[in-house]
Design a protein around this motif. Sequence first.
Motif, PDB file in Angstrom:
ATOM      1  N   TYR A   1       0.849  -1.182   0.000  1.00 11.95           N
ATOM      2  CA  TYR A   1       0.000   0.000   0.000  1.00 11.95           C
ATOM      3  C   TYR A   1       0.892   1.242   0.000  1.00 11.95           C
ATOM      4  O   TYR A   1       1.631   1.478   0.958  1.00 11.95           O
TER       5      TYR A   1
ATOM      6  N   VAL B   1      -5.861   0.858  -2.762  1.00 12.27           N
ATOM      7  CA  VAL B   1      -5.467  -0.066  -3.823  1.00 12.27           C
ATOM      8  C   VAL B   1      -4.207  -0.825  -3.406  1.00 12.27           C
ATOM      9  O   VAL B   1      -3.291  -0.253  -2.817  1.00 12.27           O
TER      10      VAL B   1
ATOM     11  N   ASP C   1      -0.917  -2.050  -4.414  1.00  9.77           N
ATOM     12  CA  ASP C   1       0.036  -1.752  -5.476  1.00  9.77           C
ATOM     13  C   ASP C   1       0.892  -2.950  -5.871  1.00  9.77           C
ATOM     14  O   ASP C   1       1.710  -2.845  -6.794  1.00  9.77           O
TER      15      ASP C   1
ATOM     16  N   ASN D   1      -0.493  -5.484  -7.090  1.00 14.76           N
ATOM     17  CA  ASN D   1      -1.336  -6.070  -8.137  1.00 14.76           C
ATOM     18  C   ASN D   1      -1.830  -7.481  -7.792  1.00 14.76           C
ATOM     19  O   ASN D   1      -2.184  -8.252  -8.680  1.00 14.76           O
TER      20      ASN D   1
ATOM     21  N   THR E   1      -7.218  -5.453  -1.774  1.00 11.57           N
ATOM     22  CA  THR E   1      -7.735  -4.104  -1.509  1.00 11.57           C
ATOM     23  C   THR E   1      -7.943  -3.898  -0.014  1.00 11.57           C
ATOM     24  O   THR E   1      -8.502  -4.764   0.672  1.00 11.57           O
TER      25      THR E   1
END
Length: 242
Positions: free
Chosen positions: A33, A46, A48, A50, A54
């Motif tokens: 994060y 979000v 980060d 990937n 969340t």
Amino acid sequence: MKRHPGQVMTRAALAMLVLGPVAAGAVSQKLRYRFEAVSNPVTTVVDDSNKGHTGTVQTANGGAVVPVTGYDGQGVQFPAVCTGTGCPHANLSAADAADLNPGTALFTFGVRVRLTLADLTTDHGSNLVQKGLSTTAQWKLQLDDAVAGKPSCVVRTTGGAQAIIVKSSVGVADGTWHKVSCQRTSTTLTILVDNIARGSALIDSTYDISPVGQPVGIGAKSTGNNNDQFHGAIDDVYFNID
């Protein structure tokens, strides 16, 4: 590396020339994060890395998580110090996922943190990031020293048994940003402050850390009473399998 006229060096070949062969067992980022695109107050964050983890902000008694200037770009601020009942509470939570339960794998996790001595309390600890509780398997980074703000790493195996705790020899409550991380190698659990080892303990290679069914909590373990609320600012939260 010798090239013939007209031969084009590929990116992979250039990387090999500059960096050498890619080492086996490269770091795999599982959660991160950076807080670069959050609302005010923060509601979701979000991931980060990937990986889709969340983060969701949970609050009670008027608590909030708000964006502030971070170590690099933007960070977030948790509720101010409060004592007694009805204090504002807030945490950032991510749901349980298999890739956040390291088992016996090597790992590193940590945060950037900023706080002062005035942000510490004597009536409870301050949880920075954790997965699992004291009664379950757990990995955790906390601040439990109200005098100097020394962080510590905590891991527990199945059922909360055999906790291993490593406390830093230096504090971080001086109003500036510090990187604090916990690292498991094949033999040790080490706490690092600004990339310098500040304490370690032995850990067996078979020591299993699998807090299955437990969420990740950042800034506090929950929003209920005795939630070990953190009262400073956080940036760049991460969990990596090494």
